[in-house]
Design an enzyme around this catalytic site. Structure first.
Site, PDB file in Angstrom:
ATOM      1  N   ASP A  44      11.364  -9.901 -26.777  1.00  0.00           N
ATOM      2  CA  ASP A  44      11.209 -10.859 -26.959  1.00  0.00           C
ATOM      3  C   ASP A  44      12.298 -12.518 -26.712  1.00  0.00           C
ATOM      4  O   ASP A  44      13.117 -12.153 -26.817  1.00  0.00           O
ATOM      5  CB  ASP A  44      10.847 -11.663 -28.655  1.00  0.00           C
ATOM      6  CG  ASP A  44       9.243 -11.584 -28.501  1.00  0.00           C
ATOM      7  OD1 ASP A  44       8.731 -11.822 -27.305  1.00  0.00           O
ATOM      8  OD2 ASP A  44       8.805 -11.236 -29.444  1.00  0.00           O
ATOM      9  N   LYS A  62       8.976 -11.110 -23.185  1.00  0.00           N
ATOM     10  CA  LYS A  62       8.079 -12.129 -23.367  1.00  0.00           C
ATOM     11  C   LYS A  62       8.163 -13.561 -23.950  1.00  0.00           C
ATOM     12  O   LYS A  62       8.916 -13.698 -24.341  1.00  0.00           O
ATOM     13  CB  LYS A  62       7.809 -11.439 -24.239  1.00  0.00           C
ATOM     14  CG  LYS A  62       6.144 -11.249 -25.037  1.00  0.00           C
ATOM     15  CD  LYS A  62       5.267 -11.119 -26.071  1.00  0.00           C
ATOM     16  CE  LYS A  62       5.073 -11.132 -27.786  1.00  0.00           C
ATOM     17  NZ  LYS A  62       5.929 -12.013 -28.013  1.00  0.00           N
ATOM     18  N   GLU A 102      -2.672 -12.594 -29.790  1.00  0.00           N
ATOM     19  CA  GLU A 102      -2.700 -12.544 -31.166  1.00  0.00           C
ATOM     20  C   GLU A 102      -4.062 -13.262 -31.866  1.00  0.00           C
ATOM     21  O   GLU A 102      -3.711 -14.348 -31.906  1.00  0.00           O
ATOM     22  CB  GLU A 102      -1.237 -12.675 -31.342  1.00  0.00           C
ATOM     23  CG  GLU A 102      -0.730 -12.719 -33.445  1.00  0.00           C
ATOM     24  CD  GLU A 102       0.245 -13.098 -33.655  1.00  0.00           C
ATOM     25  OE1 GLU A 102       1.724 -12.667 -32.744  1.00  0.00           O
ATOM     26  OE2 GLU A 102       1.054 -12.879 -35.081  1.00  0.00           O
ATOM     27  N   GLU A 145       6.450 -16.643 -25.720  1.00  0.00           N
ATOM     28  CA  GLU A 145       4.937 -17.129 -25.830  1.00  0.00           C
ATOM     29  C   GLU A 145       4.109 -18.176 -25.498  1.00  0.00           C
ATOM     30  O   GLU A 145       4.425 -19.458 -25.040  1.00  0.00           O
ATOM     31  CB  GLU A 145       4.945 -17.138 -27.124  1.00  0.00           C
ATOM     32  CG  GLU A 145       5.768 -16.845 -28.625  1.00  0.00           C
ATOM     33  CD  GLU A 145       5.538 -16.662 -29.767  1.00  0.00           C
ATOM     34  OE1 GLU A 145       5.306 -17.596 -30.252  1.00  0.00           O
ATOM     35  OE2 GLU A 145       6.272 -16.173 -30.724  1.00  0.00           O
ATOM     36  N   ASP A 205      10.803 -10.563 -31.486  1.00  0.00           N
ATOM     37  CA  ASP A 205      10.951 -11.775 -32.641  1.00  0.00           C
ATOM     38  C   ASP A 205      10.692 -11.670 -34.133  1.00  0.00           C
ATOM     39  O   ASP A 205      10.905 -12.009 -34.283  1.00  0.00           O
ATOM     40  CB  ASP A 205      11.278 -13.044 -32.137  1.00  0.00           C
ATOM     41  CG  ASP A 205      10.656 -13.841 -31.787  1.00  0.00           C
ATOM     42  OD1 ASP A 205       9.151 -12.942 -31.942  1.00  0.00           O
ATOM     43  OD2 ASP A 205      10.316 -15.468 -31.279  1.00  0.00           O
ATOM     44  N   SER A 206       9.038 -10.728 -34.377  1.00  0.00           N
ATOM     45  CA  SER A 206       9.748 -10.473 -35.578  1.00  0.00           C
ATOM     46  C   SER A 206      10.460  -9.260 -36.433  1.00  0.00           C
ATOM     47  O   SER A 206      10.238  -9.767 -37.948  1.00  0.00           O
ATOM     48  CB  SER A 206       8.218  -9.424 -35.727  1.00  0.00           C
ATOM     49  OG  SER A 206       8.085  -8.637 -35.020  1.00  0.00           O
TER      50      SER A 206
HETATM   51  O1  KIV Z   1       7.576 -10.690 -32.283  1.00  0.00           O
HETATM   52  C1  KIV Z   1       6.239  -9.641 -32.283  1.00  0.00           C
HETATM   53  O2  KIV Z   1       6.742  -8.819 -33.418  1.00  0.00           O
HETATM   54  C2  KIV Z   1       5.637  -9.707 -31.520  1.00  0.00           C
HETATM   55  C3  KIV Z   1       4.145  -9.464 -31.953  1.00  0.00           C
HETATM   56  C4  KIV Z   1       3.202 -10.082 -33.054  1.00  0.00           C
HETATM   57  C5  KIV Z   1       3.030  -8.629 -30.784  1.00  0.00           C
HETATM   58  O3  KIV Z   1       5.322 -11.044 -30.550  1.00  0.00           O
END
Ligand code: KIV
Length: 262
Positions: free
Chosen positions: A83, A113, A182, A115, A44-45
């Site tokens: 994510d 994924k 992280e 969090e 989600d970055s």
């Molecule tokens: O969203 C993302 O890029 C991440 C990484 C920093 C692991 O969760």
């Protein structure tokens, strides 16, 4: 052949480091995959790095699915994990099942994924896993909690270190297949890696993890700002700027295109 979740687990047992990167669109995903990366995270970055949001919170399920579809069209080998964006799983386990189920149905990804390692997330992970949805955990700095946590290193005090270790163990108990660590101290990452049986994949967590992940724009020098722990392996901002400057100059000087061949 695509990498399986079982072969990722075997990497830990065989002490073979796991290589992971983020990708959000077809061309970079294709290059990253052909370069032999093991795991591609449609993270989600995406919201910040590719869509220009201030943080990861505004990203929607539809947006990440749109990008995950493009990535999955490009990838032949790597395991694809997507994510779950902010507030697409925190409200309830059934919300998480709907979101994660949709991702797996329409994107060709093998896992999702999410969090955090607090009890509600652990219970949700258990439900997803029981529904046949492979889940990757993410503890330490969790960017979806930016307003309560900031982007600071987590787990520096003994109490918080114990809490993160306990979260890792609880997530393992709930059935995650891998765990992102992280921005935590490297001795804590080492302890977690030695304690859990699932592979740990670190970002800003030192060298003692079972694998490493970076945001591809940071690795390639495309990000506007670089996290302190992310090395630049290339400076694509400079490469692109120079190419665009040269092209502009050639057009203005009427050097491009050259005379037609006739
Ligand atoms: O969203 C993302 O890029 C991440 C990484 C920093 C692991 O969760």
């Amino acid at each position: 052949m695509a990498l399986s979740i079982a072969s990722l687990t075997a990497r830990k047992q065989n002490h073979q480091p796991i290589v992971a990167l983020t990708a959000w669109e077809y061309a970079t995903a294709q290059v990253i995959d052909r370069a032999g990366v093991d795991l591609i995270l449609v993270g989600d970055s995406l919201g910040m790095v590719a869509l220009g949001y201030k943080n990861t919170l505004p990203l929607t399920l539809e947006e990440i699915i749109h990008h995950a579809k493009a990535v999955s069209r490009a990838v032949n080998h790597a395991l694809i994990v997507v994510d779950l964006p902010f507030m697409t799983y925190q409200a309830s386990a059934s919300q998480a099942l709907r979101s994660a189920g949709k991702i797996l149905k329409v994107t060709n990804a093998q896992g999702v994924k999410l969090e955090g390692g607090y009890p509600e997330v652990v219970a949700t992970v258990q439900k997803l896993v029981r529904a046949g949805i492979p889940v990757m955990g993410h503890v330490g700095l969790t960017p979806q909690s930016v307003h309560s946590m900031g982007y600071r290193m987590q787990g520096k005090s003994p109490e918080l270190a114990e809490q993160i270790l306990a979260e890792a163990l609880a997530l393992e108990g709930a059935g995650i297949f891998a765990l992102i660590l992280e921005h935590i101290p490297s001795d804590l990452a080492k302890r977690i890696t030695e304690t859990v049986t699932v592979p740990t994949i670190g970002i800003g967590a030192g060298p003692f993890c079972d694998g490493q992940i970076l945001v591809s724009h940071d690795l390639l020098g495309l990000s506007e700002t670089q996290p302190p722990f992310a090395p630049k392996y290339a400076d694509l901002r400079a490469v692109i700027r120079d190419a665009v400057t040269q092209f502009s100059q050639d057009v203005r000087d009427q050097k491009f295109p050259g005379m037609p061949h006739n």
